[in-house]
Design a protein around this motif. Structure first.
Motif, PDB file in Angstrom:
ATOM      1  N   ALA A   1       5.945  50.769  -2.301  1.00 16.24           N
ATOM      2  CA  ALA A   1       6.216  49.552  -1.673  1.00 16.24           C
ATOM      3  C   ALA A   1       5.960  49.540  -0.487  1.00 16.24           C
ATOM      4  O   ALA A   1       5.219  48.266  -0.088  1.00 16.24           O
ATOM      5  CB  ALA A   1       7.995  50.063  -1.593  1.00 16.24           C
ATOM      6  N   LEU A   2       5.541  50.558   0.586  1.00 16.96           N
ATOM      7  CA  LEU A   2       5.248  50.270   1.689  1.00 16.96           C
ATOM      8  C   LEU A   2       3.386  48.952   1.434  1.00 16.96           C
ATOM      9  O   LEU A   2       3.139  48.813   2.105  1.00 16.96           O
ATOM     10  CB  LEU A   2       4.390  51.542   2.156  1.00 16.96           C
ATOM     11  CG  LEU A   2       5.880  52.654   3.295  1.00 16.96           C
ATOM     12  CD1 LEU A   2       6.045  53.696   3.144  1.00 16.96           C
ATOM     13  CD2 LEU A   2       6.569  51.017   3.741  1.00 16.96           C
ATOM     14  N   LEU A   3       2.519  50.101   0.722  1.00 12.75           N
ATOM     15  CA  LEU A   3       0.964  49.906   0.158  1.00 12.75           C
ATOM     16  C   LEU A   3       1.482  48.269  -0.367  1.00 12.75           C
ATOM     17  O   LEU A   3       1.150  47.693  -0.018  1.00 12.75           O
ATOM     18  CB  LEU A   3       0.385  50.225  -0.270  1.00 12.75           C
ATOM     19  CG  LEU A   3       0.391  51.627  -0.093  1.00 12.75           C
ATOM     20  CD1 LEU A   3      -0.219  52.533  -0.760  1.00 12.75           C
ATOM     21  CD2 LEU A   3      -0.413  51.795   0.517  1.00 12.75           C
ATOM     22  N   GLY A   4       2.241  47.697  -0.826  1.00 17.65           N
ATOM     23  CA  GLY A   4       2.163  45.979  -1.450  1.00 17.65           C
ATOM     24  C   GLY A   4       2.820  45.369  -0.500  1.00 17.65           C
ATOM     25  O   GLY A   4       2.493  43.767  -0.582  1.00 17.65           O
ATOM     26  N   GLY A   5       3.568  45.474  -0.231  1.00 16.95           N
ATOM     27  CA  GLY A   5       4.277  45.251   1.114  1.00 16.95           C
ATOM     28  C   GLY A   5       2.910  44.662   1.866  1.00 16.95           C
ATOM     29  O   GLY A   5       2.732  43.755   2.453  1.00 16.95           O
ATOM     30  N   ALA A   6       1.872  45.516   2.488  1.00 15.81           N
ATOM     31  CA  ALA A   6       1.227  45.488   3.390  1.00 15.81           C
ATOM     32  C   ALA A   6      -0.178  43.705   2.767  1.00 15.81           C
ATOM     33  O   ALA A   6      -0.648  43.625   3.334  1.00 15.81           O
ATOM     34  CB  ALA A   6      -0.358  46.788   3.379  1.00 15.81           C
ATOM     35  N   LEU A   7      -0.245  44.464   1.496  1.00 14.46           N
ATOM     36  CA  LEU A   7      -0.821  43.823   0.712  1.00 14.46           C
ATOM     37  C   LEU A   7      -0.794  42.101   0.416  1.00 14.46           C
ATOM     38  O   LEU A   7      -1.404  41.143   0.502  1.00 14.46           O
ATOM     39  CB  LEU A   7      -1.450  44.445  -1.496  1.00 14.46           C
ATOM     40  CG  LEU A   7      -2.118  43.534  -1.827  1.00 14.46           C
ATOM     41  CD1 LEU A   7      -3.543  43.092  -1.298  1.00 14.46           C
ATOM     42  CD2 LEU A   7      -1.909  43.962  -3.022  1.00 14.46           C
ATOM     43  N   ALA A   8       0.981  41.963   0.266  1.00 12.75           N
ATOM     44  CA  ALA A   8       1.185  40.522   0.285  1.00 12.75           C
ATOM     45  C   ALA A   8       0.870  39.018   0.370  1.00 12.75           C
ATOM     46  O   ALA A   8       0.894  38.677  -0.037  1.00 12.75           O
ATOM     47  CB  ALA A   8       3.036  40.820  -0.266  1.00 12.75           C
ATOM     48  N   GLY A   9       0.754  39.883   2.276  1.00 15.50           N
ATOM     49  CA  GLY A   9       0.502  39.172   2.779  1.00 15.50           C
ATOM     50  C   GLY A   9      -0.670  38.433   3.254  1.00 15.50           C
ATOM     51  O   GLY A   9      -1.314  36.992   3.290  1.00 15.50           O
ATOM     52  N   ARG A  10      -1.770  38.949   2.588  1.00 20.76           N
ATOM     53  CA  ARG A  10      -3.107  38.849   2.142  1.00 20.76           C
ATOM     54  C   ARG A  10      -3.251  37.937   0.657  1.00 20.76           C
ATOM     55  O   ARG A  10      -4.427  37.666   0.316  1.00 20.76           O
ATOM     56  CB  ARG A  10      -4.151  39.877   2.187  1.00 20.76           C
ATOM     57  CG  ARG A  10      -3.966  40.958   3.374  1.00 20.76           C
ATOM     58  CD  ARG A  10      -4.794  41.897   3.689  1.00 20.76           C
ATOM     59  NE  ARG A  10      -4.478  42.970   4.512  1.00 20.76           N
ATOM     60  CZ  ARG A  10      -5.121  44.158   4.668  1.00 20.76           C
ATOM     61  NH1 ARG A  10      -6.062  44.479   3.982  1.00 20.76           N
ATOM     62  NH2 ARG A  10      -4.975  43.955   6.172  1.00 20.76           N
ATOM     63  N   LEU A  11      -2.189  37.408   0.105  1.00 19.04           N
ATOM     64  CA  LEU A  11      -2.681  37.208  -1.120  1.00 19.04           C
ATOM     65  C   LEU A  11      -2.361  35.339  -0.907  1.00 19.04           C
ATOM     66  O   LEU A  11      -1.215  35.723  -0.789  1.00 19.04           O
ATOM     67  CB  LEU A  11      -1.612  37.949  -2.675  1.00 19.04           C
ATOM     68  CG  LEU A  11      -1.828  38.636  -2.878  1.00 19.04           C
ATOM     69  CD1 LEU A  11      -0.749  39.514  -3.685  1.00 19.04           C
ATOM     70  CD2 LEU A  11      -3.755  39.132  -3.097  1.00 19.04           C
ATOM     71  N   PRO A  12      -3.024  34.621  -1.878  1.00 17.91           N
ATOM     72  CA  PRO A  12      -2.571  33.568  -1.670  1.00 17.91           C
ATOM     73  C   PRO A  12      -2.075  32.915  -2.384  1.00 17.91           C
ATOM     74  O   PRO A  12      -1.298  33.475  -3.241  1.00 17.91           O
ATOM     75  CB  PRO A  12      -4.065  32.178  -2.843  1.00 17.91           C
ATOM     76  CG  PRO A  12      -4.410  33.848  -2.502  1.00 17.91           C
ATOM     77  CD  PRO A  12      -4.408  35.061  -2.316  1.00 17.91           C
ATOM     78  N   ALA A  13      -0.896  32.038  -2.255  1.00 17.76           N
ATOM     79  CA  ALA A  13       0.325  31.743  -2.298  1.00 17.76           C
ATOM     80  C   ALA A  13       0.600  31.800  -3.891  1.00 17.76           C
ATOM     81  O   ALA A  13       1.017  31.253  -4.930  1.00 17.76           O
ATOM     82  CB  ALA A  13       0.833  30.222  -1.852  1.00 17.76           C
ATOM     83  N   PRO A  14      -0.734  30.509  -4.359  1.00 17.49           N
ATOM     84  CA  PRO A  14      -0.513  30.482  -5.853  1.00 17.49           C
ATOM     85  C   PRO A  14      -0.511  31.823  -6.772  1.00 17.49           C
ATOM     86  O   PRO A  14      -0.019  31.837  -7.791  1.00 17.49           O
ATOM     87  CB  PRO A  14      -1.402  29.490  -6.583  1.00 17.49           C
ATOM     88  CG  PRO A  14      -1.974  28.882  -4.553  1.00 17.49           C
ATOM     89  CD  PRO A  14      -1.918  29.570  -3.747  1.00 17.49           C
ATOM     90  N   VAL A  15      -1.384  32.775  -6.500  1.00 18.73           N
ATOM     91  CA  VAL A  15      -1.758  34.247  -6.843  1.00 18.73           C
ATOM     92  C   VAL A  15       0.377  34.696  -6.825  1.00 18.73           C
ATOM     93  O   VAL A  15       0.392  35.468  -8.129  1.00 18.73           O
ATOM     94  CB  VAL A  15      -2.912  34.598  -6.068  1.00 18.73           C
ATOM     95  CG1 VAL A  15      -2.293  35.961  -7.321  1.00 18.73           C
ATOM     96  CG2 VAL A  15      -4.343  34.222  -6.398  1.00 18.73           C
ATOM     97  N   LEU A  16       0.401  34.953  -5.582  1.00 20.67           N
ATOM     98  CA  LEU A  16       1.778  35.801  -6.025  1.00 20.67           C
ATOM     99  C   LEU A  16       3.066  35.019  -6.500  1.00 20.67           C
ATOM    100  O   LEU A  16       3.983  35.355  -6.892  1.00 20.67           O
ATOM    101  CB  LEU A  16       2.457  35.187  -3.941  1.00 20.67           C
ATOM    102  CG  LEU A  16       3.071  36.181  -3.630  1.00 20.67           C
ATOM    103  CD1 LEU A  16       2.487  37.712  -3.662  1.00 20.67           C
ATOM    104  CD2 LEU A  16       3.325  35.718  -2.021  1.00 20.67           C
ATOM    105  N   THR A  17       2.926  33.214  -6.507  1.00 22.22           N
ATOM    106  CA  THR A  17       3.810  32.732  -7.315  1.00 22.22           C
ATOM    107  C   THR A  17       3.420  33.285  -8.681  1.00 22.22           C
ATOM    108  O   THR A  17       4.468  33.826  -9.833  1.00 22.22           O
ATOM    109  CB  THR A  17       3.787  30.991  -7.345  1.00 22.22           C
ATOM    110  OG1 THR A  17       4.110  30.579  -5.607  1.00 22.22           O
ATOM    111  CG2 THR A  17       4.846  30.719  -8.210  1.00 22.22           C
TER     112      THR A  17
END
Length: 249
Positions: free
Chosen positions: A85-101
């Motif tokens: 969860a810690l690693l995923g949280g650090a990665l999330a801010g670097r993903l483009p919005a459409p990819v995250l959606t």
């Protein structure tokens, strides 16, 4: 309709889901924050963790009093997910919005399909296998960190299918898992908290907490399978809408 009223309505639905099903809060909260309240995907996933974490911790106490929380199993499951969860949280801010959606939509669709499948109704009397609990918990923790979901809509099926808990015990135990995973993911999202609107999040969280109490009472009146199927169809519709939105952006 004002943002506060929308936040109250959305929060009530999120709370009902968490209280009745032990999950589904974030997977409903995130789309509501994006499409109804104008949050960006990154801000929405962070806000969703805050709202669902607080709501789950509150609902957990009520389920614990009813004897529906398996503390040892839940803590073992949640502990395995903290690192991912810690690693995923650090990665999330670097993903483009459409990819995250799009990723959020795919996971939501997979979870809804999983929830519509028939499950075992008996509770295993064998001891929980630490390896299986750790593997399931780690995968759930990674999704929590990246997608900003507490993970209850995935934790409940895992607790039932992988660890053999009854539905009501899985619902209560999942709230413990959601609370721990949400706190872990938030620890790596401090930099995404600037865009959060407290005037919207406060009413949203308050309505969710009240809704969770009603959801717990609703779960005592209706079968877990009925509630699960209703939620699964709603989740499938949300997933389809988000996937189309991600593709056309």
């Amino acid at each position: 309709m004002s943002a506060v009223i929308l936040a109250l309505l959305a929060g009530a639905v999120v709370g009902l889901s968490l209280g009745a099903l032990g999950g589904g809060g974030s997977v409903l909260a995130v789309p509501a924050l994006i499409y109804l309240l104008g949050f960006t995907p990154v801000a929405a996933t962070t806000a969703g963790l805050v709202i669902v974490g607080v709501t789950s911790a509150t609902a957990l106490s009520a389920h614990a009093r009813d004897g529906h929380v398996r503390w040892r199993t839940g803590l073992l499951f949640a502990a395995a997910g903290i690192g991912p969860a810690l690693l995923g949280g650090a990665l999330a801010g670097r993903l483009p919005a459409p990819v995250l959606t799009a990723a959020f939509a795919v996971v939501a669709a997979a979870a809804s399909a999983r929830m519509l499948r028939p499950r075992r109704r008996t509770e295993s009397t064998a001891p929980v296998r630490p390896g299986r609990a750790a593997a399931a918990g780690a995968g759930l923790g990674a999704l929590t960190g990246v997608l900003g979901v507490g993970g209850g809509f995935l934790a409940v099926p895992a607790l039932v299918d992988v660890l053999g808990l009854r539905m009501r015990a899985a619902v209560g135990t999942s709230l413990l898992v959601i609370t721990v995973n949400s706190l872990a993911a938030l620890a790596m999202r401090a930099g995404t908290a600037d865009g959060l609107d407290g005037a919207v999040m406060g009413p949203f969280a308050g309505a969710a907490i009240l809704g969770a109490w009603d959801g717990r009472r609703l779960s005592a009146r209706l079968s877990g399978r009925t509630l699960q199927r209703a939620f699964a169809f709603a989740l499938l519709a949300v997933a389809g809408f988000m996937l189309v939105d991600a593709v056309v952006r």
